[in-house]
Design a protein around this motif. Sequence first.
Motif, PDB file in Angstrom:
ATOM      1  N   SER A  26     117.209   9.728  62.706  1.00  0.00           N
ATOM      2  CA  SER A  26     117.116  11.142  62.341  1.00  0.00           C
ATOM      3  C   SER A  26     118.335  11.871  62.881  1.00  0.00           C
ATOM      4  N   GLY A  27     118.697  12.966  62.207  1.00  0.00           N
ATOM      5  CA  GLY A  27     119.869  13.723  62.604  1.00  0.00           C
ATOM      6  C   GLY A  27     119.791  14.320  63.992  1.00  0.00           C
ATOM      7  N   PRO A  28     118.682  14.999  64.355  1.00  0.00           N
ATOM      8  CA  PRO A  28     118.624  15.616  65.686  1.00  0.00           C
ATOM      9  C   PRO A  28     118.804  14.622  66.827  1.00  0.00           C
ATOM     10  N   GLN A  29     118.116  13.466  66.756  1.00  0.00           N
ATOM     11  CA  GLN A  29     118.253  12.480  67.829  1.00  0.00           C
ATOM     12  C   GLN A  29     119.681  11.927  67.876  1.00  0.00           C
ATOM     13  N   GLY A  30     120.237  11.618  66.720  1.00  0.00           N
ATOM     14  CA  GLY A  30     121.589  11.086  66.696  1.00  0.00           C
ATOM     15  C   GLY A  30     122.613  12.081  67.204  1.00  0.00           C
ATOM     16  N   LEU A  31     122.445  13.356  66.856  1.00  0.00           N
ATOM     17  CA  LEU A  31     123.382  14.373  67.342  1.00  0.00           C
ATOM     18  C   LEU A  31     123.255  14.578  68.844  1.00  0.00           C
ATOM     19  N   VAL A  32     122.060  14.359  69.402  1.00  0.00           N
ATOM     20  CA  VAL A  32     121.898  14.438  70.860  1.00  0.00           C
ATOM     21  C   VAL A  32     122.713  13.337  71.533  1.00  0.00           C
ATOM     22  N   VAL A  33     122.698  12.140  70.956  1.00  0.00           N
ATOM     23  CA  VAL A  33     123.507  11.046  71.513  1.00  0.00           C
ATOM     24  C   VAL A  33     124.997  11.384  71.434  1.00  0.00           C
ATOM     25  N   PHE A  80     125.571  22.103  78.410  1.00  0.00           N
ATOM     26  CA  PHE A  80     125.401  20.903  79.234  1.00  0.00           C
ATOM     27  C   PHE A  80     126.672  20.578  80.003  1.00  0.00           C
ATOM     28  N   THR A  81     127.834  20.768  79.375  1.00  0.00           N
ATOM     29  CA  THR A  81     129.100  20.477  80.047  1.00  0.00           C
ATOM     30  C   THR A  81     129.308  21.394  81.241  1.00  0.00           C
ATOM     31  N   MET A  82     129.090  22.698  81.057  1.00  0.00           N
ATOM     32  CA  MET A  82     129.332  23.647  82.139  1.00  0.00           C
ATOM     33  C   MET A  82     128.330  23.472  83.272  1.00  0.00           C
ATOM     34  N   VAL A  83     127.052  23.232  82.944  1.00  0.00           N
ATOM     35  CA  VAL A  83     126.033  23.055  83.991  1.00  0.00           C
ATOM     36  C   VAL A  83     126.305  21.782  84.783  1.00  0.00           C
ATOM     37  N   ALA A  84     126.532  20.671  84.068  1.00  0.00           N
ATOM     38  CA  ALA A  84     126.812  19.409  84.767  1.00  0.00           C
ATOM     39  C   ALA A  84     128.099  19.498  85.566  1.00  0.00           C
ATOM     40  N   GLY A  85     129.128  20.124  84.993  1.00  0.00           N
ATOM     41  CA  GLY A  85     130.388  20.253  85.719  1.00  0.00           C
ATOM     42  C   GLY A  85     130.259  21.086  86.976  1.00  0.00           C
ATOM     43  N   MET A  86     129.502  22.192  86.900  1.00  0.00           N
ATOM     44  CA  MET A  86     129.308  23.027  88.081  1.00  0.00           C
ATOM     45  C   MET A  86     128.525  22.301  89.165  1.00  0.00           C
ATOM     46  N   LEU A  87     127.474  21.583  88.777  1.00  0.00           N
ATOM     47  CA  LEU A  87     126.676  20.858  89.766  1.00  0.00           C
ATOM     48  C   LEU A  87     127.505  19.776  90.466  1.00  0.00           C
ATOM     49  N   ILE A  88     128.294  19.036  89.707  1.00  0.00           N
ATOM     50  CA  ILE A  88     129.115  17.992  90.314  1.00  0.00           C
ATOM     51  C   ILE A  88     130.200  18.608  91.192  1.00  0.00           C
ATOM     52  N   ALA A  89     130.789  19.726  90.754  1.00  0.00           N
ATOM     53  CA  ALA A  89     131.819  20.385  91.570  1.00  0.00           C
ATOM     54  C   ALA A  89     131.239  20.884  92.883  1.00  0.00           C
ATOM     55  N   LEU A  90     130.028  21.457  92.848  1.00  0.00           N
ATOM     56  CA  LEU A  90     129.380  21.895  94.087  1.00  0.00           C
ATOM     57  C   LEU A  90     129.031  20.707  94.968  1.00  0.00           C
ATOM     58  N   ILE A 110     127.228  25.133  65.075  1.00  0.00           N
ATOM     59  CA  ILE A 110     127.096  26.118  66.153  1.00  0.00           C
ATOM     60  C   ILE A 110     126.103  25.630  67.204  1.00  0.00           C
ATOM     61  N   LEU A 111     124.963  25.083  66.752  1.00  0.00           N
ATOM     62  CA  LEU A 111     123.971  24.573  67.704  1.00  0.00           C
ATOM     63  C   LEU A 111     124.523  23.388  68.483  1.00  0.00           C
ATOM     64  N   PHE A 112     125.235  22.514  67.803  1.00  0.00           N
ATOM     65  CA  PHE A 112     125.829  21.351  68.476  1.00  0.00           C
ATOM     66  C   PHE A 112     126.849  21.795  69.518  1.00  0.00           C
ATOM     67  N   ALA A 113     127.734  22.733  69.149  1.00  0.00           N
ATOM     68  CA  ALA A 113     128.747  23.208  70.088  1.00  0.00           C
ATOM     69  C   ALA A 113     128.109  23.944  71.259  1.00  0.00           C
ATOM     70  N   MET A 136     126.197  14.348  71.309  1.00  0.00           N
ATOM     71  CA  MET A 136     126.414  15.443  72.259  1.00  0.00           C
ATOM     72  C   MET A 136     126.622  14.906  73.666  1.00  0.00           C
ATOM     73  N   LEU A 137     125.836  13.885  74.053  1.00  0.00           N
ATOM     74  CA  LEU A 137     126.018  13.271  75.370  1.00  0.00           C
ATOM     75  C   LEU A 137     127.407  12.637  75.484  1.00  0.00           C
ATOM     76  N   LEU A 138     127.880  12.049  74.408  1.00  0.00           N
ATOM     77  CA  LEU A 138     129.230  11.477  74.405  1.00  0.00           C
ATOM     78  C   LEU A 138     130.286  12.560  74.603  1.00  0.00           C
ATOM     79  N   VAL A 139     130.127  13.685  73.919  1.00  0.00           N
ATOM     80  CA  VAL A 139     131.087  14.796  74.059  1.00  0.00           C
ATOM     81  C   VAL A 139     131.051  15.349  75.481  1.00  0.00           C
ATOM     82  N   VAL A 140     129.849  15.528  76.021  1.00  0.00           N
ATOM     83  CA  VAL A 140     129.711  16.049  77.386  1.00  0.00           C
ATOM     84  C   VAL A 140     130.331  15.076  78.385  1.00  0.00           C
ATOM     85  N   TRP A 141     130.096  13.791  78.194  1.00  0.00           N
ATOM     86  CA  TRP A 141     130.636  12.785  79.109  1.00  0.00           C
ATOM     87  C   TRP A 141     132.160  12.837  79.160  1.00  0.00           C
ATOM     88  N   GLY A 142     132.780  13.096  78.022  1.00  0.00           N
ATOM     89  CA  GLY A 142     134.234  13.161  77.997  1.00  0.00           C
ATOM     90  C   GLY A 142     134.800  14.482  78.472  1.00  0.00           C
TER      91      GLY A 142
END
Length: 328
Positions: A187-194, A114-124, A105-108, A196-202
């Motif tokens: 560590s799990g948190p740092q790896g999941l952040v990476v 991050f996806t919605m914020v980055a997408g909105m900023l780029i769209a604007l 749930i935290l990962f999703a 997460m960045l991959l998921v957001v990028w796609g």
Amino acid sequence: MSAADTTSPVKVPPPRPAPPPATAKEPGRTRTSGGAAVPWVLLAPCLLVLALVMGYPLVRLVTLSFQKFGQSQLWGFQPAESVGFDNFAEVLGDSTFWAVVLRTILFAAGSVIFTMVAGMLIALLLQRVSGWVKTLINIALVASWGMPIIVATTVFKWLFDADYGIFNALLSKLPGVDMIGHNWFASGPQGLVVIMLLVVWGAVPFVVITLSAGLTQVPKELEEAARLDGAGYWGVFRHVTLPILKPIIVMLTTLSVIWDMGVFPQVFVMRGGHPEAEFQLLTTYSYDKAFVVNDYAQGSAIALLTVLLLLGVVAVYMRQMLKIGEVE
């Protein structure tokens, strides 16, 4: 007496009433027999494919979740035994399962935000740049969107590699920062952040393209009127742009939640096919239970619980789709 006087008068029949005017038929209103069946006939091929591709696996998933089914049953040495809700009781009583649910749930949630914020900023941003810059950005977005997940995951593994990663080298150029040799997956948190960045990028390209199309429907007159009333850029966005884009934002957010809750290849490939306990999400946890521990029944129970968890999100998505259909 003349001949004219002996001629009998001609009787004129009374006028007949005019027939009622024919009712004009409205174009497109012609009713044909069996018209109600036409949509189902058109949907039949799609429904048939869905039933073949998804129907049997779903029925098999539900069946396995209520049975005792391991490697002995898979090879036919022992028959499958019905155990009722024992698999669900064992899964729900396991603290590891709830830790995986919370992590998922935290990962999703982080990925969607991050996806919605980055997408909105780029769209604007695309609304304010010149035509050739917008074209270049759109080409880059489509290229990243079309890249296979396995290829994108391999690229990210190289970018964040402890020995040869470019990201560590760039961070080390900052004053007072030494990231050479830093292992992001220690560590799990740092790896999941990476990851997460991959998921957001796609996911960002789809969000940007959809929001850019929605921004073209925002009336310029309303924005100008808001500026004349003294609203700044944030005020115009909050009171004019955001309400108009709300249906699109809700749909994109709902779809992103569904996709990010079902992330599997990014985690699986990033960890070399063997995700550690700190990297387990619901999808990889179900896979490990079924194909690593060889407990196919519990793996099916976890997968079915994941489906039930997502049904609430799907209900929100369908409700929003129906609302948009009523407005149109």
